[in-house]
Design a protein around this motif. Structure first.
Motif, mmCIF file in Angstrom:
data_model
loop_
_atom_site.group_PDB
_atom_site.id
_atom_site.type_symbol
_atom_site.label_atom_id
_atom_site.label_comp_id
_atom_site.label_asym_id
_atom_site.label_seq_id
_atom_site.Cartn_x
_atom_site.Cartn_y
_atom_site.Cartn_z
ATOM 1 N N UNK A 1 37.861 30.077 -18.791
ATOM 2 C CA UNK A 1 37.083 30.225 -20.029
ATOM 3 C C UNK A 1 36.364 31.570 -20.100
ATOM 4 N N UNK A 2 36.846 32.581 -19.385
ATOM 5 C CA UNK A 2 36.212 33.906 -19.376
ATOM 6 C C UNK A 2 36.619 34.778 -20.563
ATOM 7 N N UNK A 3 37.591 34.342 -21.344
ATOM 8 C CA UNK A 3 38.162 35.208 -22.369
ATOM 9 C C UNK A 3 37.691 34.809 -23.770
ATOM 10 N N UNK A 4 37.814 35.755 -24.690
ATOM 11 C CA UNK A 4 37.470 35.485 -26.081
ATOM 12 C C UNK A 4 36.424 36.453 -26.592
ATOM 13 N N UNK A 5 35.720 36.056 -27.649
ATOM 14 C CA UNK A 5 34.620 36.835 -28.213
ATOM 15 C C UNK A 5 33.366 35.999 -28.025
ATOM 16 N N UNK B 1 39.169 42.568 -33.694
ATOM 17 C CA UNK B 1 38.648 41.319 -33.133
ATOM 18 C C UNK B 1 39.677 40.202 -33.153
ATOM 19 N N UNK B 2 40.625 40.265 -34.075
ATOM 20 C CA UNK B 2 41.686 39.254 -34.108
ATOM 21 C C UNK B 2 42.365 39.169 -32.747
ATOM 22 N N UNK B 3 42.663 40.317 -32.163
ATOM 23 C CA UNK B 3 43.337 40.342 -30.866
ATOM 24 C C UNK B 3 42.431 39.811 -29.760
ATOM 25 N N UNK B 4 41.139 40.081 -29.850
ATOM 26 C CA UNK B 4 40.220 39.648 -28.798
ATOM 27 C C UNK B 4 39.808 38.194 -28.921
ATOM 28 N N UNK B 5 40.241 37.527 -29.963
ATOM 29 C CA UNK B 5 39.875 36.122 -30.116
ATOM 30 C C UNK B 5 40.672 35.200 -29.199
ATOM 31 N N UNK B 6 41.669 35.742 -28.492
ATOM 32 C CA UNK B 6 42.462 34.887 -27.605
ATOM 33 C C UNK B 6 41.588 34.309 -26.503
ATOM 34 N N UNK B 7 41.801 33.056 -26.189
ATOM 35 C CA UNK B 7 41.032 32.390 -25.134
ATOM 36 C C UNK B 7 41.876 32.106 -23.896
ATOM 37 N N UNK B 8 43.094 32.569 -23.908
ATOM 38 C CA UNK B 8 43.939 32.532 -22.714
ATOM 39 C C UNK B 8 44.854 33.739 -22.793
ATOM 40 N N UNK C 1 37.410 40.154 -21.314
ATOM 41 C CA UNK C 1 36.211 39.385 -20.976
ATOM 42 C C UNK C 1 35.345 39.197 -22.213
ATOM 43 N N UNK C 2 34.768 38.024 -22.357
ATOM 44 C CA UNK C 2 34.045 37.678 -23.589
ATOM 45 C C UNK C 2 32.560 38.020 -23.540
ATOM 46 N N UNK C 3 32.117 38.685 -22.487
ATOM 47 C CA UNK C 3 30.685 38.859 -22.262
ATOM 48 C C UNK C 3 30.200 40.211 -22.791
ATOM 49 N N UNK C 4 29.964 40.283 -24.086
ATOM 50 C CA UNK C 4 29.400 41.487 -24.687
ATOM 51 C C UNK C 4 30.257 42.718 -24.418
ATOM 52 N N UNK C 5 29.613 43.756 -23.878
ATOM 53 C CA UNK C 5 30.320 45.017 -23.632
ATOM 54 C C UNK C 5 31.022 45.049 -22.280
ATOM 55 N N UNK C 6 31.003 43.951 -21.550
ATOM 56 C CA UNK C 6 31.680 43.921 -20.242
ATOM 57 C C UNK C 6 33.175 44.206 -20.390
#
Length: 295
Positions: A251-255, A134-141, A216-221
């Motif tokens: 703002x599509x990225x992140x967890x 999750x550390x890697x997926x926390x990026x917002x850009x 993409x930050x939308x659940x399992x998408x």
């Protein structure tokens, strides 16, 4: 340039590395090339950005530099340790050392990529592995440098998944060094903010137009496009996704269910080992993305 950028960057730098190593130049030339690759990646993002806002700092520059330095140091130590590991680790001397260096690198890329892809895939299925990943997926850009933004424990697991088969086969240190360099090049391309066009090459290479969808930050998408190098692994896994008509918003990225994920480097190292009592609702899937996924 948008069509030429990714193949020119990938084959240009990896081809240069192959030439230098093949001519007997010290392996130290490879880390010496990395600042040039990073500089060119940053310049391309300024000239041809996919999202202009992703070129602006989100308070993450120093953190991403810390992650990159730590993880590249781990990579360098791993390569340096290969001769030592060969002394005590069982291996089968099956590596095709008589092949041309380029073919040896291609074989290493295929084997390592499959291992890394499977660890990556498992990291979205296992709650324990996800806490590290999750550390890697926390990026917002997305920009080239945050490809190395990984928890060092997860970086180690991915490295083991990719390199353990190679070590058992008896991979030479020169090929391992070239592999590490190629991974750095690929991470710059995968997470690039360049508005690149890759056309039919998307069927082979997992470059940014595919990998952005993985963030993409939308659940399992975002449980798609797991491959590091070669996108055909995702077709075999049934996780390939390409949305040519969907333009990601800034703002599509992140967890999506962790908008409070820590930003600071040391906080991110500790985060997988913390307990959280509160849950956040998942981010709502935008109508445009929902339609693109259905189509």
């Amino acid at each position: 340039m948008r069509y030429l950028y990714a193949p020119a960057f990938f084959f240009g730098f990896i081809g240069l590395a192959l030439y230098l190593v093949g001519e007997g130049v010290s392996l130290l030339c490879l880390p010496a090339l990395l600042p040039l690759t990073i500089l060119l990646a940053f310049l391309a993002e300024r000239f041809w950005p996919y999202r202009a806002g992703w070129n602006e700092s989100h308070g993450d520059g120093a953190r991403d530099l810390a992650h990159a330095l730590a993880n590249e140091t781990l990579n360098a130590l791993g390569i340096a340790a290969i001769p030592l590991m060969a002394l005590w680790m069982p291996h089968f001397a099956l590596w095709p050392v008589d092949w041309p260096l380029a073919l040896q690198l291609l074989a290493a890329l295929l084997i390592a990529d499959l291992g890394v892809t499977l660890v990556h895939y498992a990291s979205h299925r296992s709650a324990l592995l996800w806490r590290l990943h999750a550390v890697h997926h926390s990026v917002t850009r997305m920009y080239g440098f945050n490809g190395l933004m990984k928890h060092p424990l997860h970086q180690t697991l991915e490295a083991l998944g990719g390199t353990l088969p190679l070590l058992l086969l008896g991979v030479p240190v020169e090929v391992a060094a070239l592999l590490a360099f190629a991974i750095a090049i690929q991470l710059l391309l995968q997470h690039s903010n360049v508005d690149m066009r890759i056309g039919v090459l998307r069927h082979v290479f997992a470059w940014a137009p595919l990998h952005r969808l993985h963030h993409l930050k939308y659940g399992t998408a975002g449980d798609v496009n797991f491959a590091l190098f070669f996108s055909f692994w995702d077709r075999l896994l049934g996780t390939a996704l390409y949305l040519p008509d969907y333009e990601l918003a800034e703002d599509d990225l992140g967890i999506g269910d962790r908008p409070d994920y820590p930003v600071a480097y040391l906080d991110q190292l500790r985060e997988p080992f913390r307990q959280h009592d509160t849950a956040h609702p998942p981010a709502v899937l935008p109508p445009e993305l929902r339609r693109a996924l259905v189509e």
